[in-house]
Scaffold this motif. Structure first.
Motif, PDB file in Angstrom:
ATOM      1  N   LEU A  12      21.042  -8.374 -19.941  1.00  0.00           N
ATOM      2  CA  LEU A  12      22.295  -8.982 -20.374  1.00  0.00           C
ATOM      3  C   LEU A  12      23.181  -9.434 -19.219  1.00  0.00           C
ATOM      4  O   LEU A  12      24.243 -10.010 -19.434  1.00  0.00           O
ATOM      5  N   GLY A  13      22.761  -9.155 -17.988  1.00  0.00           N
ATOM      6  CA  GLY A  13      23.512  -9.624 -16.835  1.00  0.00           C
ATOM      7  C   GLY A  13      24.591  -8.683 -16.335  1.00  0.00           C
ATOM      8  O   GLY A  13      25.396  -9.054 -15.487  1.00  0.00           O
ATOM      9  N   LEU A  14      24.615  -7.463 -16.836  1.00  0.00           N
ATOM     10  CA  LEU A  14      25.625  -6.502 -16.391  1.00  0.00           C
ATOM     11  C   LEU A  14      25.358  -5.990 -14.986  1.00  0.00           C
ATOM     12  O   LEU A  14      26.292  -5.683 -14.246  1.00  0.00           O
ATOM     13  N   ILE A  15      24.101  -5.842 -14.657  1.00  0.00           N
ATOM     14  CA  ILE A  15      23.711  -5.394 -13.316  1.00  0.00           C
ATOM     15  C   ILE A  15      22.668  -6.354 -12.759  1.00  0.00           C
ATOM     16  O   ILE A  15      21.965  -7.034 -13.516  1.00  0.00           O
ATOM     17  N   LYS A  16      22.588  -6.420 -11.442  1.00  0.00           N
ATOM     18  CA  LYS A  16      21.689  -7.374 -10.800  1.00  0.00           C
ATOM     19  C   LYS A  16      20.237  -6.919 -10.856  1.00  0.00           C
ATOM     20  O   LYS A  16      19.319  -7.717 -11.046  1.00  0.00           O
ATOM     21  N   ASN A  17      20.011  -5.613 -10.674  1.00  0.00           N
ATOM     22  CA  ASN A  17      18.659  -5.053 -10.701  1.00  0.00           C
ATOM     23  C   ASN A  17      18.630  -3.851 -11.636  1.00  0.00           C
ATOM     24  O   ASN A  17      19.626  -3.149 -11.771  1.00  0.00           O
ATOM     25  N   ASN A  18      17.473  -3.611 -12.249  1.00  0.00           N
ATOM     26  CA  ASN A  18      17.351  -2.404 -13.065  1.00  0.00           C
ATOM     27  C   ASN A  18      16.483  -1.364 -12.350  1.00  0.00           C
ATOM     28  O   ASN A  18      15.662  -0.684 -12.940  1.00  0.00           O
ATOM     29  N   THR A  19      16.700  -1.257 -11.055  1.00  0.00           N
ATOM     30  CA  THR A  19      15.965  -0.312 -10.225  1.00  0.00           C
ATOM     31  C   THR A  19      16.183   1.119 -10.714  1.00  0.00           C
ATOM     32  O   THR A  19      17.302   1.525 -11.026  1.00  0.00           O
ATOM     33  N   LEU A  20      15.098   1.874 -10.775  1.00  0.00           N
ATOM     34  CA  LEU A  20      15.141   3.296 -11.126  1.00  0.00           C
ATOM     35  C   LEU A  20      14.524   4.088  -9.984  1.00  0.00           C
ATOM     36  O   LEU A  20      13.638   3.604  -9.288  1.00  0.00           O
ATOM     37  N   ARG A  21      15.010   5.284  -9.790  1.00  0.00           N
ATOM     38  CA  ARG A  21      14.410   6.154  -8.774  1.00  0.00           C
ATOM     39  C   ARG A  21      13.294   6.983  -9.401  1.00  0.00           C
ATOM     40  O   ARG A  21      13.431   7.480 -10.518  1.00  0.00           O
ATOM     41  N   LEU A  22      12.201   7.098  -8.681  1.00  0.00           N
ATOM     42  CA  LEU A  22      11.110   7.943  -9.147  1.00  0.00           C
ATOM     43  C   LEU A  22      11.602   9.381  -9.363  1.00  0.00           C
ATOM     44  O   LEU A  22      12.491   9.838  -8.655  1.00  0.00           O
ATOM     45  N   PRO A  23      11.084  10.045 -10.396  1.00  0.00           N
ATOM     46  CA  PRO A  23       9.875   9.704 -11.155  1.00  0.00           C
ATOM     47  C   PRO A  23      10.083   8.760 -12.337  1.00  0.00           C
ATOM     48  O   PRO A  23       9.154   8.531 -13.115  1.00  0.00           O
ATOM     49  N   MET A  24      11.286   8.199 -12.514  1.00  0.00           N
ATOM     50  CA  MET A  24      11.484   7.208 -13.571  1.00  0.00           C
ATOM     51  C   MET A  24      10.839   5.889 -13.162  1.00  0.00           C
ATOM     52  O   MET A  24      10.924   5.487 -12.004  1.00  0.00           O
ATOM     53  N   THR A  25      10.200   5.221 -14.121  1.00  0.00           N
ATOM     54  CA  THR A  25       9.536   3.946 -13.860  1.00  0.00           C
ATOM     55  C   THR A  25      10.015   2.893 -14.854  1.00  0.00           C
ATOM     56  O   THR A  25      10.754   3.204 -15.791  1.00  0.00           O
ATOM     57  N   GLN A  26       9.599   1.660 -14.662  1.00  0.00           N
ATOM     58  CA  GLN A  26      10.040   0.567 -15.520  1.00  0.00           C
ATOM     59  C   GLN A  26       9.510   0.735 -16.949  1.00  0.00           C
ATOM     60  O   GLN A  26       8.450   1.338 -17.165  1.00  0.00           O
ATOM     61  N   PRO A  27      10.240   0.206 -17.935  1.00  0.00           N
ATOM     62  CA  PRO A  27       9.797   0.320 -19.330  1.00  0.00           C
ATOM     63  C   PRO A  27       8.497  -0.438 -19.569  1.00  0.00           C
ATOM     64  O   PRO A  27       8.197  -1.406 -18.878  1.00  0.00           O
ATOM     65  N   SER A  28       7.756   0.019 -20.546  1.00  0.00           N
ATOM     66  CA  SER A  28       6.501  -0.642 -20.885  1.00  0.00           C
ATOM     67  C   SER A  28       6.776  -2.051 -21.406  1.00  0.00           C
ATOM     68  O   SER A  28       7.878  -2.358 -21.870  1.00  0.00           O
ATOM     69  N   LYS A  29       5.763  -2.910 -21.328  1.00  0.00           N
ATOM     70  CA  LYS A  29       5.900  -4.276 -21.829  1.00  0.00           C
ATOM     71  C   LYS A  29       6.213  -4.272 -23.325  1.00  0.00           C
ATOM     72  O   LYS A  29       6.986  -5.109 -23.820  1.00  0.00           O
ATOM     73  N   LYS A  30       5.656  -3.320 -24.028  1.00  0.00           N
ATOM     74  CA  LYS A  30       5.893  -3.215 -25.470  1.00  0.00           C
ATOM     75  C   LYS A  30       7.364  -2.921 -25.754  1.00  0.00           C
ATOM     76  O   LYS A  30       7.979  -3.550 -26.625  1.00  0.00           O
ATOM     77  N   LEU A  31       7.938  -1.996 -25.006  1.00  0.00           N
ATOM     78  CA  LEU A  31       9.354  -1.664 -25.204  1.00  0.00           C
ATOM     79  C   LEU A  31      10.251  -2.838 -24.813  1.00  0.00           C
ATOM     80  O   LEU A  31      11.231  -3.134 -25.503  1.00  0.00           O
ATOM     81  N   GLN A  32       9.917  -3.512 -23.728  1.00  0.00           N
ATOM     82  CA  GLN A  32      10.709  -4.673 -23.306  1.00  0.00           C
ATOM     83  C   GLN A  32      10.765  -5.724 -24.416  1.00  0.00           C
ATOM     84  O   GLN A  32      11.824  -6.305 -24.684  1.00  0.00           O
ATOM     85  N   LYS A  33       9.646  -5.948 -25.060  1.00  0.00           N
ATOM     86  CA  LYS A  33       9.569  -6.941 -26.133  1.00  0.00           C
ATOM     87  C   LYS A  33      10.437  -6.516 -27.322  1.00  0.00           C
ATOM     88  O   LYS A  33      11.191  -7.319 -27.876  1.00  0.00           O
TER      89      LYS A  33
END
Length: 308
Positions: free
Chosen positions: A259-280
């Motif tokens: 939505l443009g609220l933040i520039k990056n959705n960087t997470l610190r390990l052990p958190m990782t990026q959401p699955s493609k299914k969840l993104q959809k």
């Protein structure tokens, strides 16, 4: 000051995992504009468990400074070591902080007496107002109503964030504590029902991307207009649930970036990026609901506040 919609703020980071001060400033402006009642800095949603003590202190102090006293800041100060929780809490004395949010000790699995002594020790070693935080699904222990009652009698323990998702727990607590003791929901999907049963508001994850809606829901609920509050909440029910399909703050941070609220959705390990299914799924829901938060709206808010 503490009744209504309180946001459990995400921590914006650059691609290297360092705090992005520009995005943090924009987030604070967004919540001031949206009439959010307070900001929790470095709670669970803020990824507090991945921050060093020095980083933790610096981020909370930055949040206080950037807020310019226009919105109360609540510092996450919990730890599974009582000594560490006391020291962290004391670091924010004379800082301009409004209160501390202190989670039950995780991993240790203390008894109810251990929990009582933990929070009692913190209370005795600071003058700062303390809000207890019970989230059994994260910590492995449950702060029971009888223990909450004992703690509520201590000088500076002013309330609790009850995130068990058990609505029956609210009445159990209310029947044991004074009427001035604040009880917040920590579960977006049941927050409206929680307030209808007498809760004082919510410390919300959804508010990171739908602050105006959550503020309206809380304002209407606390004034007794549950019919209108339910109309707004109905539009967010599916979103509330989607934001917890994968561990918080994975979905909410991705949505904030989308939505443009933040520039990056960087997470610190052990958190990782959401699955493609969840993104959809999440992307589809954000478009479908047409929540107040849109890229155009966000940028207008930032532009308007930049002049102030």
């Amino acid at each position: 000051m503490f009744k209504g919609n309180i946001v459990a703020l995400i921590t914006p980071m650059d691609k290297k995992g360092k705090v992005c001060q520009k995005s943090l400033k924009n987030l604070i402006k967004y919540h001031i504009y949206s009439k959010t009642k307070a900001i929790v800095s470095l709670g669970t949603t803020g990824e507090s468990s991945t921050f060093s003590k020095k980083e933790h202190i610096n981020l909370v102090l930055s949040t206080i400074k950037l807020s310019k006293k226009k919105i109360p800041i609540i510092a996450g100060t919990g730890a599974n070591s009582t000594k560490e929780a006391v020291l962290l809490t004391q670091k924010f004395e004379n800082s301009g902080i409004s209160a501390c949010l202190s989670v039950t000790p995780y991993y240790n699995k203390p008894s109810q007496e251990g929990l009582y002594q933990h929070f009692k020790t913190i209370s005795e070693n600071t003058y700062l107002p303390q809000i207890l935080y019970n989230v059994p699904s994260r910590t492995g222990c449950d702060l029971l109503p009888e223990t909450i009652c004992k703690l509520s009698k201590l000088k500076n323990i002013i309330g609790i964030k009850e995130a068990s998702g058990n609505l029956a727990r609210l009445n159990q607590i209310k029947n044991l504590v004074d009427e001035n003791f604040l009880i917040f929901s920590g579960d977006d999907s049941t927050a409206l029902d929680f307030m209808q049963l007498g809760g004082n508001g919510i410390i919300s994850v959804t508010a990171n991307i739908a602050a105006q809606e959550m503020s309206k829901i809380c304002k209407l609920s606390l004034s007794g207009n549950f019919k209108q509050a339910r109309k707004i909440n109905k539009k967010l029910i599916k979103l509330h649930n989607i934001l917890f399909i994968e561990s918080n703050p994975i979905p909410i941070k991705w949505a904030a970036k989308k939505l443009g609220l933040i520039k990056n959705n960087t997470l610190r390990l052990p958190m990782t990026q959401p699955s493609k299914k969840l993104q959809k799924i999440l992307s589809k829901e954000l478009k479908k609901k047409k929540i107040c938060l849109t890229k155009k709206n966000i940028f207008n808010v930032f532009k308007k506040n930049k002049k102030k």
